[in-house]
Design a protein around this motif. Structure first.
Motif, PDB file in Angstrom:
ATOM      1  N   SER A 111       0.849  -1.196   0.000  1.00 45.52           N
ATOM      2  CA  SER A 111       0.000   0.000   0.000  1.00 45.52           C
ATOM      3  C   SER A 111       0.878   1.237   0.000  1.00 45.52           C
ATOM      4  O   SER A 111       2.103   1.150   0.094  1.00 45.52           O
ATOM      5  N   SER A 112       0.237   2.401  -0.073  1.00 44.85           N
ATOM      6  CA  SER A 112       1.016   3.627  -0.018  1.00 44.85           C
ATOM      7  C   SER A 112       1.369   3.916   1.439  1.00 44.85           C
ATOM      8  O   SER A 112       0.579   3.669   2.344  1.00 44.85           O
ATOM      9  N   TRP A 113       2.570   4.419   1.657  1.00 42.70           N
ATOM     10  CA  TRP A 113       3.113   4.631   3.001  1.00 42.70           C
ATOM     11  C   TRP A 113       2.334   5.729   3.707  1.00 42.70           C
ATOM     12  O   TRP A 113       2.227   6.845   3.227  1.00 42.70           O
ATOM     13  N   ALA A 114       1.786   5.421   4.880  1.00 42.97           N
ATOM     14  CA  ALA A 114       1.011   6.387   5.657  1.00 42.97           C
ATOM     15  C   ALA A 114       1.741   6.787   6.931  1.00 42.97           C
ATOM     16  O   ALA A 114       1.217   7.566   7.718  1.00 42.97           O
ATOM     17  N   GLY A 115       2.940   6.265   7.129  1.00 43.12           N
ATOM     18  CA  GLY A 115       3.704   6.578   8.334  1.00 43.12           C
ATOM     19  C   GLY A 115       4.497   7.862   8.166  1.00 43.12           C
ATOM     20  O   GLY A 115       4.404   8.564   7.157  1.00 43.12           O
ATOM     21  N   SER A 116       5.311   8.152   9.167  1.00 43.89           N
ATOM     22  CA  SER A 116       6.150   9.347   9.122  1.00 43.89           C
ATOM     23  C   SER A 116       7.447   9.042   8.370  1.00 43.89           C
ATOM     24  O   SER A 116       7.608   7.959   7.808  1.00 43.89           O
ATOM     25  N   THR A 117       8.377   9.967   8.393  1.00 42.34           N
ATOM     26  CA  THR A 117       9.649   9.749   7.690  1.00 42.34           C
ATOM     27  C   THR A 117      10.564   8.802   8.456  1.00 42.34           C
ATOM     28  O   THR A 117      11.428   8.165   7.869  1.00 42.34           O
ATOM     29  N   GLY A 118      10.374   8.703   9.754  1.00 39.65           N
ATOM     30  CA  GLY A 118      11.187   7.803  10.562  1.00 39.65           C
ATOM     31  C   GLY A 118      10.432   7.357  11.793  1.00 39.65           C
ATOM     32  O   GLY A 118       9.547   8.052  12.275  1.00 39.65           O
TER      33      GLY A 118
END
Length: 193
Positions: A90-97
């Motif tokens: 899926s498309s990333w829904a988290g933060s950068t780290g």
């Protein structure tokens, strides 16, 4: 003698299912994957292990990551003995780290014994892999009989009683006499001169 290492690659049929065309950051990194039956509130594995005994309900693959790009395609592929048994993409829904996980919760009888590998991809770039082993025979699925509808004709008519209103007498007025004490005079002595 140099050893040959095979870098995992994204299966081409899964590439066709990608939802986003955002270019992944080539600097994106993922830690090694730790496996556990549960995660805590900070997405850290509770009692991480590399071997799990049946019966198993769910396995988590926890990791840390950095330099991720919002909405980039990411995928987790679960293999058993080299055969793809599950994947999520899926498309990333988290933060950068931060911390993240992938998990698999099939029917408990599908946790067959063997070596499992989980591979993490960002776009079509492989980032990390982890291995764990399942031992023991999975539980046999219990069959639940499905209800069957059968129609049985009934020749007996059923009567329903209807309540008939009954006459209710109106309240009657009742005269009640009460005696009220009447004040009486008490003789008083008259003053004498």
């Amino acid at each position: 003698t140099p050893s040959i290492t095979n870098t995992p690659s994204m299966p081409s049929d899964l590439l066709d299912e990608f939802e986003t065309t955002i270019t992944p950051n080539p600097e994106a990194v993922f830690s090694f994957i730790q496996f556990a039956r549960q995660l805590d509130e900070n997405l850290q594995p509770i009692n991480p292990a590399t071997e799990f005994e049946n019966p198993i309900v769910k396995i988590y693959g926890a990791f840390s990551y950095n330099n991720m790009t919002a909405s980039v395609q990411w995928s987790a592929l679960w293999y058993r003995q080299g055969e793809l048994v599950y994947y999520e993409s899926s498309s990333w829904a988290g933060s950068t780290g931060g911390y993240g996980y992938t998990d698999w919760e099939p029917e408990s009888n599908q946790w067959l014994p063997g070596v499992y590998e989980v591979q993490i991809f960002v776009g079509d770039q492989w980032k990390s892999s982890g291995f764990f082993t399942v031992s023991g025979i999975p539980p046999t699925p219990s069959t639940t009989p499905s209800p069957t509808v059968s129609f049985t004709p009934s020749n007996t008519p059923t009567r329903t009683r209807t309540m008939v209103p009954t006459a209710t007498k109106w309240p009657t007025s009742t005269t009640t006499q009460t005696s009220t004490p009447t004040p009486t005079r008490t003789p008083r002595a008259l003053p004498t001169d």
